[in-house]
Write a protein that holds these residues in place. Structure first.
Motif, PDB file in Angstrom:
ATOM      1  N   GLU A 183       0.982  -1.117   0.072  1.00 43.22           N
ATOM      2  CA  GLU A 183      -0.070  -0.032  -0.029  1.00 43.22           C
ATOM      3  C   GLU A 183       0.890   1.416  -0.057  1.00 43.22           C
ATOM      4  O   GLU A 183       0.461   2.148  -0.236  1.00 43.22           O
ATOM      5  N   GLU A 184       2.030   1.356   0.682  1.00 43.44           N
ATOM      6  CA  GLU A 184       2.705   2.388   0.761  1.00 43.44           C
ATOM      7  C   GLU A 184       4.122   2.361   0.034  1.00 43.44           C
ATOM      8  O   GLU A 184       4.874   3.148   0.435  1.00 43.44           O
ATOM      9  N   ASP A 185       4.169   1.563  -1.131  1.00 42.21           N
ATOM     10  CA  ASP A 185       5.285   1.410  -1.845  1.00 42.21           C
ATOM     11  C   ASP A 185       5.895   2.810  -2.506  1.00 42.21           C
ATOM     12  O   ASP A 185       6.976   3.300  -2.397  1.00 42.21           O
ATOM     13  N   ALA A 186       4.745   3.406  -2.965  1.00 43.97           N
ATOM     14  CA  ALA A 186       5.353   4.893  -3.524  1.00 43.97           C
ATOM     15  C   ALA A 186       5.902   5.780  -2.493  1.00 43.97           C
ATOM     16  O   ALA A 186       6.821   6.475  -2.877  1.00 43.97           O
ATOM     17  N   LEU A 187       5.369   5.953  -1.393  1.00 44.65           N
ATOM     18  CA  LEU A 187       5.702   6.502  -0.203  1.00 44.65           C
ATOM     19  C   LEU A 187       7.123   6.179   0.021  1.00 44.65           C
ATOM     20  O   LEU A 187       7.968   7.067   0.364  1.00 44.65           O
ATOM     21  N   ILE A 188       7.212   4.916   0.287  1.00 45.89           N
ATOM     22  CA  ILE A 188       8.635   4.327   0.839  1.00 45.89           C
ATOM     23  C   ILE A 188       9.568   4.734  -0.336  1.00 45.89           C
ATOM     24  O   ILE A 188      10.677   4.945   0.147  1.00 45.89           O
ATOM     25  N   LEU A 189       9.303   4.582  -1.511  1.00 44.45           N
ATOM     26  CA  LEU A 189      10.299   4.729  -2.621  1.00 44.45           C
ATOM     27  C   LEU A 189      10.734   6.286  -2.500  1.00 44.45           C
ATOM     28  O   LEU A 189      11.809   6.699  -2.928  1.00 44.45           O
ATOM     29  N   GLY A 190       9.761   7.076  -2.378  1.00 43.04           N
ATOM     30  CA  GLY A 190       9.949   8.649  -2.315  1.00 43.04           C
ATOM     31  C   GLY A 190      10.843   8.818  -1.112  1.00 43.04           C
ATOM     32  O   GLY A 190      12.059   9.613  -1.217  1.00 43.04           O
ATOM     33  N   TYR A 191      10.729   8.364   0.162  1.00 42.18           N
ATOM     34  CA  TYR A 191      11.772   8.380   1.208  1.00 42.18           C
ATOM     35  C   TYR A 191      12.997   7.748   0.821  1.00 42.18           C
ATOM     36  O   TYR A 191      13.998   8.501   1.283  1.00 42.18           O
ATOM     37  N   LEU A 192      13.219   6.814   0.146  1.00 47.34           N
ATOM     38  CA  LEU A 192      14.399   6.298  -0.351  1.00 47.34           C
ATOM     39  C   LEU A 192      15.163   7.052  -1.014  1.00 47.34           C
ATOM     40  O   LEU A 192      16.350   7.452  -1.022  1.00 47.34           O
ATOM     41  N   GLU A 193      14.489   7.683  -2.314  1.00 52.31           N
ATOM     42  CA  GLU A 193      15.273   8.769  -3.114  1.00 52.31           C
ATOM     43  C   GLU A 193      15.506  10.026  -2.482  1.00 52.31           C
ATOM     44  O   GLU A 193      16.792  10.433  -2.648  1.00 52.31           O
ATOM     45  N   SER A 194      14.785  10.150  -1.565  1.00 49.95           N
ATOM     46  CA  SER A 194      15.018  11.784  -0.579  1.00 49.95           C
ATOM     47  C   SER A 194      16.049  11.462   0.154  1.00 49.95           C
ATOM     48  O   SER A 194      17.075  12.204   0.259  1.00 49.95           O
ATOM     49  N   ALA A 195      16.382  10.349   0.920  1.00 45.35           N
ATOM     50  CA  ALA A 195      17.381   9.853   1.763  1.00 45.35           C
ATOM     51  C   ALA A 195      18.550   9.810   0.953  1.00 45.35           C
ATOM     52  O   ALA A 195      19.736  10.276   1.376  1.00 45.35           O
ATOM     53  N   LYS A 196      18.638   8.935  -0.181  1.00 42.24           N
ATOM     54  CA  LYS A 196      19.821   8.996  -0.952  1.00 42.24           C
ATOM     55  C   LYS A 196      20.419  10.540  -1.371  1.00 42.24           C
ATOM     56  O   LYS A 196      21.571  10.928  -1.442  1.00 42.24           O
ATOM     57  N   SER A 197      19.520  11.453  -1.672  1.00 37.18           N
ATOM     58  CA  SER A 197      19.670  12.609  -2.080  1.00 37.18           C
ATOM     59  C   SER A 197      20.360  13.404  -0.650  1.00 37.18           C
ATOM     60  O   SER A 197      21.122  14.170  -0.890  1.00 37.18           O
ATOM     61  N   HIS A 198      19.691  13.309   0.156  1.00 42.51           N
ATOM     62  CA  HIS A 198      20.132  14.086   1.478  1.00 42.51           C
ATOM     63  C   HIS A 198      21.519  13.705   1.767  1.00 42.51           C
ATOM     64  O   HIS A 198      22.334  14.536   2.316  1.00 42.51           O
ATOM     65  N   VAL A 199      21.843  12.109   1.707  1.00 48.13           N
ATOM     66  CA  VAL A 199      23.251  11.840   2.106  1.00 48.13           C
ATOM     67  C   VAL A 199      24.194  12.554   1.128  1.00 48.13           C
ATOM     68  O   VAL A 199      25.165  12.766   1.489  1.00 48.13           O
ATOM     69  N   ALA A 200      23.790  12.609  -0.048  1.00 48.62           N
ATOM     70  CA  ALA A 200      24.780  12.987  -1.140  1.00 48.62           C
ATOM     71  C   ALA A 200      24.938  14.439  -1.011  1.00 48.62           C
ATOM     72  O   ALA A 200      26.267  14.740  -0.711  1.00 48.62           O
ATOM     73  N   MET A 201      24.063  15.155  -0.508  1.00 50.61           N
ATOM     74  CA  MET A 201      24.157  16.475  -0.443  1.00 50.61           C
ATOM     75  C   MET A 201      24.934  16.889   1.010  1.00 50.61           C
ATOM     76  O   MET A 201      25.812  17.614   0.951  1.00 50.61           O
ATOM     77  N   HIS A 202      24.741  16.056   1.994  1.00 45.53           N
ATOM     78  CA  HIS A 202      25.463  16.247   3.161  1.00 45.53           C
ATOM     79  C   HIS A 202      26.820  15.849   3.032  1.00 45.53           C
ATOM     80  O   HIS A 202      27.641  16.795   3.658  1.00 45.53           O
ATOM     81  N   CYS A 203      27.216  14.788   2.404  1.00 43.40           N
ATOM     82  CA  CYS A 203      28.461  14.541   2.158  1.00 43.40           C
ATOM     83  C   CYS A 203      29.258  15.185   0.914  1.00 43.40           C
ATOM     84  O   CYS A 203      30.394  15.151   0.701  1.00 43.40           O
ATOM     85  N   ASP A 204      28.469  16.113   0.112  1.00 41.06           N
ATOM     86  CA  ASP A 204      28.971  16.931  -0.803  1.00 41.06           C
ATOM     87  C   ASP A 204      29.599  16.062  -2.042  1.00 41.06           C
ATOM     88  O   ASP A 204      30.642  16.203  -2.493  1.00 41.06           O
ATOM     89  N   ARG A 205      28.956  14.696  -2.365  1.00 40.88           N
ATOM     90  CA  ARG A 205      29.530  13.751  -3.258  1.00 40.88           C
ATOM     91  C   ARG A 205      28.141  13.148  -4.131  1.00 40.88           C
ATOM     92  O   ARG A 205      27.023  13.329  -3.529  1.00 40.88           O
ATOM     93  N   VAL A 206      28.548  12.556  -5.059  1.00 42.51           N
ATOM     94  CA  VAL A 206      27.612  11.874  -5.681  1.00 42.51           C
ATOM     95  C   VAL A 206      27.423  10.260  -5.562  1.00 42.51           C
ATOM     96  O   VAL A 206      28.508   9.781  -5.414  1.00 42.51           O
ATOM     97  N   LEU A 207      26.406  10.089  -5.128  1.00 42.69           N
ATOM     98  CA  LEU A 207      26.186   8.502  -4.685  1.00 42.69           C
ATOM     99  C   LEU A 207      26.282   7.696  -6.176  1.00 42.69           C
ATOM    100  O   LEU A 207      25.808   7.841  -6.961  1.00 42.69           O
ATOM    101  N   VAL A 208      27.179   6.621  -5.985  1.00 46.28           N
ATOM    102  CA  VAL A 208      27.334   5.603  -6.998  1.00 46.28           C
ATOM    103  C   VAL A 208      27.196   4.281  -6.554  1.00 46.28           C
ATOM    104  O   VAL A 208      27.689   4.110  -5.336  1.00 46.28           O
ATOM    105  N   GLU A 209      26.640   3.144  -7.443  1.00 46.15           N
ATOM    106  CA  GLU A 209      26.569   1.900  -6.989  1.00 46.15           C
ATOM    107  C   GLU A 209      27.939   1.081  -7.806  1.00 46.15           C
ATOM    108  O   GLU A 209      27.647  -0.095  -7.821  1.00 46.15           O
TER     109      GLU A 209
END
Length: 99
Positions: free
Chosen positions: A17-43
């Motif tokens: 039921e909340e997959d879209a919400l959770i995916l939004g949080y996941l993408e936001s958290a990745k963005s937050h971490v990248a900005m916090h560390c001033d780096r681009v996240l890569v896999e």
């Protein structure tokens, strides 16, 4: 690898039921971490100096952020003593921050 299934296990969510919400949080958290560390996240490995890999500590920081946002969806909690919510996110990321 951080995908929806792994995040839902972390959140202890069984339904879809909340997959879209959770995916939004996941993408936001990745963005937050990248900005916090001033780096681009890569896999991928190896990473360039301006990049940061999704190592276990970085993934854990992202999961903690998603869990915090999922559990605390509002900025204010009514009916309780107000206090800062302790998070280990900054500690997991402190050495990765570029100065």
């Amino acid at each position: 690898m951080l995908d929806l299934a792994r995040v839902k296990i972390h959140l202890k969510v069984d339904d879809d039921e909340e997959d879209a919400l959770i995916l939004g949080y996941l993408e936001s958290a990745k963005s937050h971490v990248a900005m916090h560390c001033d780096r681009v996240l890569v896999e991928t490995d190896p990473v360039e100096p301006e990049q940061m890999g999704l190592t276990p500590d970085v993934e854990q920081a992202i999961l903690l952020l998603v869990g915090h946002w999922y559990a605390n969806r509002e900025a204010v909690v009514v009916g309780t003593i107000s206090s800062a919510t302790p998070l280990a996110v900054e500690r997991l990321l402190w050495y990765r921050k570029r100065f």
